[in-house]
Design a protein around this motif. Structure first.
Motif, mmCIF file in Angstrom:
data_model
loop_
_atom_site.group_PDB
_atom_site.id
_atom_site.type_symbol
_atom_site.label_atom_id
_atom_site.label_comp_id
_atom_site.label_asym_id
_atom_site.label_seq_id
_atom_site.Cartn_x
_atom_site.Cartn_y
_atom_site.Cartn_z
ATOM 1 N N PHE A 244 5.577 -2.343 -4.498
ATOM 2 C CA PHE A 244 6.877 -1.747 -5.968
ATOM 3 C C PHE A 244 8.041 -2.137 -5.220
ATOM 4 O O PHE A 244 9.151 -1.322 -5.342
ATOM 5 N N GLY A 245 8.087 -2.988 -4.107
ATOM 6 C CA GLY A 245 9.069 -3.032 -2.913
ATOM 7 C C GLY A 245 9.925 -1.623 -2.116
ATOM 8 O O GLY A 245 10.713 -1.805 -1.820
ATOM 9 N N LEU A 246 8.896 -0.848 -2.634
ATOM 10 C CA LEU A 246 9.495 0.497 -1.858
ATOM 11 C C LEU A 246 9.677 0.458 -0.330
ATOM 12 O O LEU A 246 10.366 2.385 0.064
ATOM 13 N N HIS A 247 9.345 -0.599 -0.089
ATOM 14 C CA HIS A 247 10.159 -0.361 2.369
ATOM 15 C C HIS A 247 11.014 -0.716 1.739
ATOM 16 O O HIS A 247 11.965 -0.336 3.115
ATOM 17 N N CYS B 21 3.200 -0.058 2.396
ATOM 18 C CA CYS B 21 3.375 -1.518 3.129
ATOM 19 C C CYS B 21 2.337 -1.515 4.589
ATOM 20 O O CYS B 21 2.754 -1.249 5.284
ATOM 21 N N GLY B 22 2.048 -3.075 4.463
ATOM 22 C CA GLY B 22 1.295 -3.294 5.289
ATOM 23 C C GLY B 22 1.839 -4.258 6.340
ATOM 24 O O GLY B 22 0.771 -4.946 7.489
ATOM 25 N N HIS B 23 3.060 -4.459 6.426
ATOM 26 C CA HIS B 23 3.541 -5.008 7.445
ATOM 27 C C HIS B 23 4.335 -4.693 8.339
ATOM 28 O O HIS B 23 5.664 -3.925 7.931
ATOM 29 N N PHE B 24 3.843 -5.329 9.063
ATOM 30 C CA PHE B 24 4.942 -4.150 10.122
ATOM 31 C C PHE B 24 6.122 -4.539 10.402
ATOM 32 O O PHE B 24 7.094 -3.588 10.925
ATOM 33 N N ASN C 126 4.064 6.746 4.770
ATOM 34 C CA ASN C 126 3.332 5.394 4.900
ATOM 35 C C ASN C 126 1.360 5.585 4.570
ATOM 36 O O ASN C 126 1.587 6.149 5.745
ATOM 37 N N ALA C 127 0.952 4.967 3.166
ATOM 38 C CA ALA C 127 -0.041 4.924 3.748
ATOM 39 C C ALA C 127 -0.893 4.926 4.610
ATOM 40 O O ALA C 127 -1.616 4.539 5.257
ATOM 41 N N LEU C 128 -0.419 3.206 5.229
ATOM 42 C CA LEU C 128 -0.621 2.325 6.425
ATOM 43 C C LEU C 128 0.636 2.987 7.658
ATOM 44 O O LEU C 128 0.925 2.809 7.685
#
Length: 286
Positions: A117-120, A156-159, A173-175
């Motif tokens: 949901f764009g929470l990054h 979010c899994g995007h570095f 963050n879960a990741l």
């Protein structure tokens, strides 16, 4: 070797230049005035590909431009015309092409995730004293933003998104993405992974056709619009209605848009992957 007659390759080069001008000229005009646009300028400022390089057309590897001479660096002149010096370029670019191919293949191999949901973007302003787009107001208070992040959680899994999280947001963050874990974590539903198709395309240039680079740029530009509409920033002055992902209706709207972009990114990712495979296979045969 594909042969392009002079009339055809000149027409393609001009069409590409006109296509890019629509996006590049407003950015350059704003830059000259000292103005910034949080959506329209992003692909020119975040990514390291200058407008002048984006404008220049390349046919890609394995194409002869009939009648062309002195095309520029990276090209070979032949009696019939000019062609890319693919062997020399691949001697330098081979490891990069292979890394991009592995990342694209790994991303394409797994299902898309549509629950972030764009929470990054919210994690980038979570409990922040300064924000990146400080010329634009936030549409919620700091306390309200923190409440949404803490209640919804972040996955979010995007570095290259995660590295802009505030220090307070990172543990939520879960990741825990890293550059090394990109092939392990990236998935085709991620807006940033799909925007990065543009980055991969220009890093492969001039070995891939410039039309492919422009296609990736166009998709990334539209994805950036969704990215910022779902952020905590108020961009109504720019004509952009917010997607209020703090509500169930907003989350449903965001996920639907995200799925649409994932479908549009799929063939672009495939085209880039095919290009990498062809380049590496040709190198092994030479």
């Amino acid at each position: 070797m594909e042969v392009l007659e002079a009339e055809e390759w000149r027409a393609r080069a001009e069409a590409h230049r006109r296509r890019i001008e629509v996006w590049a000229e407003p950015h350059l005009a704003r830059r000259a005035r000292g103005e910034a646009h949080p959506i329209e300028d992003f692909l020119f400022t975040y990514y390291g590909h200058r407008p002048a390089r984006l404008r220049r057309w390349h046919p890609g590897a394995g194409v002869l431009l009939k009648g062309a001479r002195d095309v520029g660096r990276g090209y070979l002149d032949t009696p019939e015309g000019a062609t890319l010096d693919t062997a020399t370029l691949m001697s330098r670019r081979g490891p990069s092409v292979e890394w991009i191919m592995r990342l694209l293949a790994a991303t394409a191999s797994r299902p898309g995730y549509f629950g972030c949901f764009g929470l990054h973007e919210w994690a980038m302003v979570y409990k922040a004293t300064e924000v990146r787009h400080d010329s634009w107001p936030l549409r919620l208070s700091g306390e309200e933003i923190a409440q949404v992040v803490e209640e919804r959680g972040v996955r979010c899994g995007h570095f290259d998104a995660f590295r802009f999280f505030t220090p307070e947001a990172r543990p939520l963050n879960a990741l825990w993405p890293t550059r090394e874990r990109q092939p392990e974590l990236e998935q085709p539903g991620c807006l940033h992974a799909n925007m990065d198709l543009y980055k991969h395309s220009y890093k492969l240039s001039p070995l891939v056709p410039s039309e492919l680079v422009a296609d990736c740029f166009e998709l990334a530009r539209e994805i950036r619009t969704l990215d910022m509409r779902a952020s905590p920033y108020d961009l109504t002055a720019l004509g952009h209605r917010a997607i209020r992902i703090e509500t169930s209706e907003g989350r449903a709207e965001y996920a639907a848009e995200q799925r649409g972009f994932a479908e549009r990114a799929r063939p672009l990712r495939r085209r880039l992957l095919d290009a990498c495979e062809r380049l590496l296979a040709a190198g092994r045969l030479s």
